[in-house]
Write an enzyme that holds these catalytic residues in place. Structure first.
Site, PDB file in Angstrom:
ATOM      1  N   GLY A 187       0.799  -1.177   0.014  1.00 54.15           N
ATOM      2  CA  GLY A 187       0.140   0.132  -0.063  1.00 54.15           C
ATOM      3  C   GLY A 187       1.108   1.256  -0.139  1.00 54.15           C
ATOM      4  CG  ASP A 188       3.382   2.645   3.313  1.00 54.61           C
ATOM      5  OD1 ASP A 188       2.515   3.302   3.060  1.00 54.61           O
ATOM      6  OD2 ASP A 188       3.776   2.041   4.261  1.00 54.61           O
ATOM      7  CE1 TYR A 189       8.781   0.889  -0.973  1.00 53.71           C
ATOM      8  CE2 TYR A 189       7.795  -1.281  -0.242  1.00 53.71           C
ATOM      9  CZ  TYR A 189       8.697  -0.369  -0.261  1.00 53.71           C
ATOM     10  OH  TYR A 189       9.717  -0.583   0.561  1.00 53.71           O
TER      11      TYR A 189
END
Length: 412
Positions: A187-189
């Site tokens: 999700g962060d990437y």
């Protein structure tokens, strides 16, 4: 020292040469977006707090031993390359003024914090754009800068973004197995990629018009954008997509299969389905195109025959045979197999570079590959505040005494 054109990057390279980015976020999404730009020539200045707590990403991973005996996270070594690192407390009046001096020379400012954080420090978007009307401001947050007031102050991490954005509900195996997060921090990437492309899109607009603007990147929205037709399916048919494990919901083969010595990923539809049948000795006409009901008698029989055929062979034998038949198939790779794979080696996916904290290291290089303006690694990760003298004295013109005073008062 600066080049004749004023850039801090030692030499010009990459398609983003000349783009100047200020990054003030921590952990994964926003800093990764800025450092991706640095891999392709952008001049990136990363700000950390001078208190000593700095960015938690320096410690939150498997450790690599540093020169000073302090462990450095392997992810920090991998991801925080090609950037200048300074310390600054933006919550202080002097820190605020130094920040505004910094943004006057920047094209893009990326940050990650709860909405209203910078307003408390008299650094609202209006104040910052008054200092540099051509600046692109990119806010990265869990729930966005606007919306329902009950959500805007909530903290978020990768797993929260995956859950609230809808990715987690579809990841993993059917009930009663629990939803599963996509690892390591997917999700962060995903959010980082949205943050970078949107910042550059706004930068292109600024190049045409001279006008800066504010980009609002909500982590859950970035995750939500990659759910294919999930929401159309719901709004039009009332259908909630459920977890299906590694299998596709409406055709086969599309799954992970155990071979004698490991796992293989196999996906085939259309002509690939017929070729798979022929390879394992089945009549493709008996099974149609492969898009039959997966739990039908024919579907179950085909799956059983395919699994039996694969289980009798090694991974390399399965992969070689299926690819020779033009059926998409590959091993499920781990760190060792990726490091030793000839295609990874032929494309120089992994490379060595000098890290200022741990010395010579090897990891993942720069991707994608550009024919005329390739990216490169010109610098590894650095210690906290490594570039304070370069930025504050050489670029902003502070004296030794001024910088020493700011350091003594904990502002840098």
């Amino acid at each position: 020292m600066e080049r004749p054109d004023g850039s801090l990057v030692p030499e010009a390279f990459g398609p983003l040469e000349g783009v100047r980015i200020l990054s003030t976020g921590t952990l994964v999404a926003e800093p990764f977006a800025a450092h991706l730009a640095g891999a392709f020539g952008a001049e990136v200045i990363q700000v950390e707090h001078p208190s000593g707590t700095c960015d938690p990403w320096r410690r939150l991973d498997a450790a690599v031993e540093g020169h000073d005996g302090v462990a450095v996270a392997s992810s920090f070594v991998q991801e925080r390359r090609n950037a200048f690192y300074i310390t600054l407390d933006l919550s202080t009046p002097d820190g605020r003024e130094l920040f505004l001096r910094l943004v006057r020379s920047r094209d893009i400012w990326m940050e990650s914090s709860k909405p209203g954080t910078f307003d408390k420090w008299d650094l609202s978007d209006e104040v910052v754009l008054a200092a540099n009307p051509a600046l692109v401001i990119t806010h990265v947050s869990g729930y966005g800068q606007t919306g329902h007031p009950d959500y805007l102050g909530r903290a978020s991490y990768d797993m929260i973004g995956q859950a609230f954005g809808g990715l987690m509900y579809q990841t993993g195996f059917p009930d009663p197995e629990p939803p599963v997060r996509a690892a390591p921090y997917t999700g962060d990437y995903i959010t980082a990629l949205f943050a970078l492309w949107s910042s550059l899109a706004a930068y292109i607009h600024r190049q045409r018009t001279g006008q800066g603007q504010v980009v609002d990147v909500a982590q859950f929205e970035a995750v939500h954008q990659i759910l294919a037709g999930t929401m159309v399916q719901y709004f039009e048919n009332g259908t909630v997509r459920e977890r299906s494990g590694n299998r596709a919901p409406n055709f086969q083969p599309y799954d992970i299969f155990p071979a004698q010595d490991g796992w293989v990923a196999l996906g085939a539809t259309g002509p690939g389905f017929a070729r798979t049948c022929e390879l394992i000795g089945l009549d493709p006409d008996k099974y149609g195109s492969g898009a039959f009901e997966l739990t039908s008698a024919e579907g179950l029989e085909f799956d059983l025959q395919l699994r039996h055929w694969i289980a009798e062979r090694t991974v390399s034998d399965v992969v070689e045979a299926l690819n020779a038949a033009c059926v998409p198939c590959c091993p499920v790779m781990n760190s060792q197999s990726m490091a030793e794979d000839p295609h990874y080696q032929a494309r120089a996916v992994h490379t060595e570079w000098d890290d200022l904290q741990v010395g010579k290291v090897k990891g993942t290089g720069v991707a994608p590959k550009f024919s005329r303006t390739p990216g490169k690694i010109w610098r590894g990760s650095v210690a906290v505040g490594h570039d304070n003298d370069l930025i504050y004295r050489d670029m902003l013109g502070l004296s030794r005494a001024e910088l020493a005073d700011l350091k003594q008062r904990g502002i840098v």
